[in-house]
Design a protein around this motif. Structure first.
Motif, PDB file in Angstrom:
ATOM      1  N   ARG A  55      -6.446  13.962  -3.278  1.00  0.00           N
ATOM      2  CA  ARG A  55      -5.889  14.939  -2.472  1.00  0.00           C
ATOM      3  C   ARG A  55      -6.503  14.964  -1.090  1.00  0.00           C
ATOM      4  N   ILE A  56      -5.688  14.936  -0.087  1.00  0.00           N
ATOM      5  CA  ILE A  56      -5.917  14.672   1.332  1.00  0.00           C
ATOM      6  C   ILE A  56      -4.927  15.750   2.234  1.00  0.00           C
ATOM      7  N   SER A  57      -5.757  15.999   3.364  1.00  0.00           N
ATOM      8  CA  SER A  57      -5.005  16.780   4.236  1.00  0.00           C
ATOM      9  C   SER A  57      -4.998  16.337   5.599  1.00  0.00           C
ATOM     10  N   ILE A  58      -3.855  16.063   6.424  1.00  0.00           N
ATOM     11  CA  ILE A  58      -3.808  15.316   7.324  1.00  0.00           C
ATOM     12  C   ILE A  58      -3.019  16.294   8.662  1.00  0.00           C
ATOM     13  N   ASP A  59      -3.531  16.317   9.821  1.00  0.00           N
ATOM     14  CA  ASP A  59      -3.230  17.031  10.812  1.00  0.00           C
ATOM     15  C   ASP A  59      -2.941  16.156  12.084  1.00  0.00           C
ATOM     16  N   VAL A  60      -1.822  15.950  12.630  1.00  0.00           N
ATOM     17  CA  VAL A  60      -1.356  15.096  13.650  1.00  0.00           C
ATOM     18  C   VAL A  60      -1.121  16.178  14.738  1.00  0.00           C
ATOM     19  N   THR A  61      -1.885  16.025  15.688  1.00  0.00           N
ATOM     20  CA  THR A  61      -1.733  16.845  16.989  1.00  0.00           C
ATOM     21  C   THR A  61      -2.036  16.158  18.206  1.00  0.00           C
ATOM     22  N   GLY A  62      -0.956  16.085  19.071  1.00  0.00           N
ATOM     23  CA  GLY A  62      -1.142  15.103  20.185  1.00  0.00           C
ATOM     24  C   GLY A  62      -1.424  13.645  19.791  1.00  0.00           C
ATOM     25  N   ASP A  63      -2.319  13.184  20.339  1.00  0.00           N
ATOM     26  CA  ASP A  63      -2.873  11.891  20.121  1.00  0.00           C
ATOM     27  C   ASP A  63      -3.853  11.865  19.136  1.00  0.00           C
ATOM     28  N   ILE A  64      -4.214  12.773  18.365  1.00  0.00           N
ATOM     29  CA  ILE A  64      -5.148  12.966  17.547  1.00  0.00           C
ATOM     30  C   ILE A  64      -4.855  13.163  16.067  1.00  0.00           C
ATOM     31  N   THR A  65      -5.211  12.229  15.099  1.00  0.00           N
ATOM     32  CA  THR A  65      -5.290  12.371  13.801  1.00  0.00           C
ATOM     33  C   THR A  65      -6.412  12.992  13.029  1.00  0.00           C
ATOM     34  N   THR A  66      -6.484  14.123  12.332  1.00  0.00           N
ATOM     35  CA  THR A  66      -7.577  14.641  11.509  1.00  0.00           C
ATOM     36  C   THR A  66      -7.107  14.537  10.186  1.00  0.00           C
ATOM     37  N   LEU A  67      -8.008  13.904   9.505  1.00  0.00           N
ATOM     38  CA  LEU A  67      -7.726  13.878   8.096  1.00  0.00           C
ATOM     39  C   LEU A  67      -9.037  14.316   7.115  1.00  0.00           C
ATOM     40  N   ILE A  68      -8.724  15.306   6.467  1.00  0.00           N
ATOM     41  CA  ILE A  68     -10.025  15.799   5.412  1.00  0.00           C
ATOM     42  C   ILE A  68      -9.508  15.287   3.996  1.00  0.00           C
ATOM     43  N   VAL A  69     -10.630  14.596   3.427  1.00  0.00           N
ATOM     44  CA  VAL A  69     -10.448  14.328   2.131  1.00  0.00           C
ATOM     45  C   VAL A  69     -11.104  15.445   1.091  1.00  0.00           C
ATOM     46  N   VAL A  70     -10.227  16.180   0.585  1.00  0.00           N
ATOM     47  CA  VAL A  70     -10.350  17.231  -0.187  1.00  0.00           C
ATOM     48  C   VAL A  70     -11.115  16.962  -1.673  1.00  0.00           C
ATOM     49  N   GLU A  71     -10.521  15.604  -2.090  1.00  0.00           N
ATOM     50  CA  GLU A  71     -10.854  15.161  -3.298  1.00  0.00           C
ATOM     51  C   GLU A  71     -10.621  13.760  -3.581  1.00  0.00           C
ATOM     52  N   GLY A  72     -11.182  12.561  -4.010  1.00  0.00           N
ATOM     53  CA  GLY A  72     -11.177  11.476  -4.075  1.00  0.00           C
ATOM     54  C   GLY A  72     -11.761  10.445  -2.910  1.00  0.00           C
ATOM     55  N   GLU A  73     -10.734   9.578  -2.465  1.00  0.00           N
ATOM     56  CA  GLU A  73     -11.059   8.585  -1.536  1.00  0.00           C
ATOM     57  C   GLU A  73      -9.815   8.021  -0.825  1.00  0.00           C
ATOM     58  N   VAL A  74     -10.322   8.033   0.571  1.00  0.00           N
ATOM     59  CA  VAL A  74      -9.195   7.422   1.304  1.00  0.00           C
ATOM     60  C   VAL A  74      -9.896   6.254   2.288  1.00  0.00           C
ATOM     61  N   LYS A  75      -8.958   5.131   2.592  1.00  0.00           N
ATOM     62  CA  LYS A  75      -9.220   3.936   3.055  1.00  0.00           C
ATOM     63  C   LYS A  75      -8.402   3.996   4.333  1.00  0.00           C
ATOM     64  N   LEU A  76      -9.144   3.951   5.645  1.00  0.00           N
ATOM     65  CA  LEU A  76      -8.546   3.753   6.834  1.00  0.00           C
ATOM     66  C   LEU A  76      -8.275   2.244   7.057  1.00  0.00           C
ATOM     67  N   GLU A  77      -6.899   1.585   6.956  1.00  0.00           N
ATOM     68  CA  GLU A  77      -6.742   0.440   6.947  1.00  0.00           C
ATOM     69  C   GLU A  77      -6.705  -0.045   8.587  1.00  0.00           C
ATOM     70  N   GLY A  78      -6.365   0.840   9.428  1.00  0.00           N
ATOM     71  CA  GLY A  78      -6.582   0.420  10.750  1.00  0.00           C
ATOM     72  C   GLY A  78      -6.379   1.624  11.867  1.00  0.00           C
ATOM     73  N   PRO A  79      -6.951   1.763  12.947  1.00  0.00           N
ATOM     74  CA  PRO A  79      -7.491   0.369  13.766  1.00  0.00           C
ATOM     75  C   PRO A  79      -8.767  -0.007  13.297  1.00  0.00           C
ATOM     76  N   ASP A  80      -9.685   0.848  12.492  1.00  0.00           N
ATOM     77  CA  ASP A  80     -11.104   0.489  12.488  1.00  0.00           C
ATOM     78  C   ASP A  80     -11.234   0.547  11.130  1.00  0.00           C
ATOM     79  N   PRO A  81     -10.930  -0.320  10.034  1.00  0.00           N
ATOM     80  CA  PRO A  81     -11.138  -0.046   8.499  1.00  0.00           C
ATOM     81  C   PRO A  81     -12.385   0.634   8.175  1.00  0.00           C
ATOM     82  N   ARG A  82     -12.344   1.449   7.305  1.00  0.00           N
ATOM     83  CA  ARG A  82     -13.554   1.839   6.722  1.00  0.00           C
ATOM     84  C   ARG A  82     -13.139   2.928   5.548  1.00  0.00           C
TER      85      ARG A  82
END
Length: 326
Positions: free
Chosen positions: A127-154
């Motif tokens: 479960r994740i919440s994603i907010d795209v505003t202008g040139d910013i993406t804010t992602l909140i991990v409510v439960e589980g795990e998220v992998k940022l594939e790019g631009p800076d993988p983590r």
């Protein structure tokens, strides 16, 4: 030179058969994403006004306008909640799902999903919440795990916030209030519309029978309308259960998430399971091993009351605890 007399026949063959083959291939690529549920008058699919129970296919774009929101219940399980300013495109793949979000806010609850925004590409398993505003993406991990594939993988885990912008990538831990606010965006409007009327009750000490011959029920934990957060007036009940489990390390419990009878059955199943998981998470934070706790969603039976009002429905929105082995 004499022309090939068979050429016109092959021309006619390709003129008829090739378009049919291309059409068949196009049809087969339209994988079913799931079913739409709308709230408000301003929900569209591919520019046409949408309605509840409409099927969504790969390549479809769901748009929402003022005072409207939508849910897409995935055929593979889980859902996406779309706010009034979001236009996601569903790029459905055989090996998984991908949602393209260019602006707005979404909440995704699914076993495996990918999400693309102008700032990054993510894969998640919960479960994740994603907010795209202008040139910013804010992602909140409510439960589980998220992998940022790019631009800076983590990798980003539960209770963490990921911000991706032109300035770079930032990951930080969330305060409890921030995590609650992220969850309330998904449930707060509906929850506020029906106040919780069930009064707090004194919690008696749990006494475990010396040699139970059958499964033993513990005290239920109640929830607000369309909500899966632990109410402050219910924490004492969970603390008593945690004390019981800490003092009896061989006991295992089953938590059954339940809901009141209102709303779509599939949505209630997901909500009921989240309630059970919320109760489990509370116990784990009290030192109980997660392996001692089983969670299930049980919707459609077990109602504690039959009267059609909030007083009775408040009893049905619960996490039900049962000792399944001592």
């Amino acid at each position: 030179m004499k022309p090939n007399a068979t050429f016109p026949r092959y021309t006619r063959f390709f003129a008829w058969v090739l378009p049919a083959l291309l059409s068949a291939c196009a049809t087969s690529s339209q994988l079913l994403v799931g079913t739409l549920e709308t709230s408000g008058q301003n929900v569209w699919v591919n520019g046409k006004r949408a309605a509840t129970e409409m099927e969504i296919y790969s390549g479809d774009e769901v748009s929402t306008g003022p005072e409207s929101e939508a849910y897409v219940y995935f055929s593979s399980g889980g859902f996406i909640h779309i706010d009034e300013n979001t236009d996601p495109i569903f790029d459905w793949l055989k090996e998984g799902t991908c949602i393209i979000c260019k602006i707005g806010r979404i909440l995704i609850d699914a076993k495996r999903v990918c999400a693309k925004t102008p700032q990054g590409w993510f894969t998640a398993n919960s479960r994740i919440s994603i907010d795209v505003t202008g040139d910013i993406t804010t992602l909140i991990v409510v439960e589980g795990e998220v992998k940022l594939e790019g631009p800076d993988p983590r990798v980003v885990r539960s209770n963490e916030q990921l911000t991706v912008s032109q300035s770079g990538v930032e990951v930080r831990h969330l305060l409890k209030e921030e995590l609650v606010a992220a969850i309330e965006w998904h449930t707060g409007v509906k929850a506020a519309s029906v106040p919780v009327t069930q009064p707090a009750e004194p919690v008696a000490k749990i006494e475990l029978p010396p040699a139970p011959t059958e499964m033993v029920r513990l005290e239920d934990v109640l929830f607000g309308f369309d909500d899966d957060t632990i109410r402050s007036d219910q924490e004492a009940r969970l603390e008593k259960i945690a004390d019981l489990l800490n003092n009896n390390p061989t006991i295992r419990v089953l938590i059954e998430g339940r809901s009141d009878p209102r709303g779509p059955v599939e949505y209630n199943k997901v909500l009921a399971l989240r309630r059970a998981k919320a109760a489990q998470d509370f116990l784990v934070k009290q030192g109980i091993a997660s392996g001692r706790i089983e969670t299930i969603s049980r919707v459609g039976d077990g109602s504690l009351s039959s009267c059609p009002d909030e007083t009775c429905w408040a009893q049905d929105r619960r996490a039900q605890f049962t000792i399944i082995s001592k």
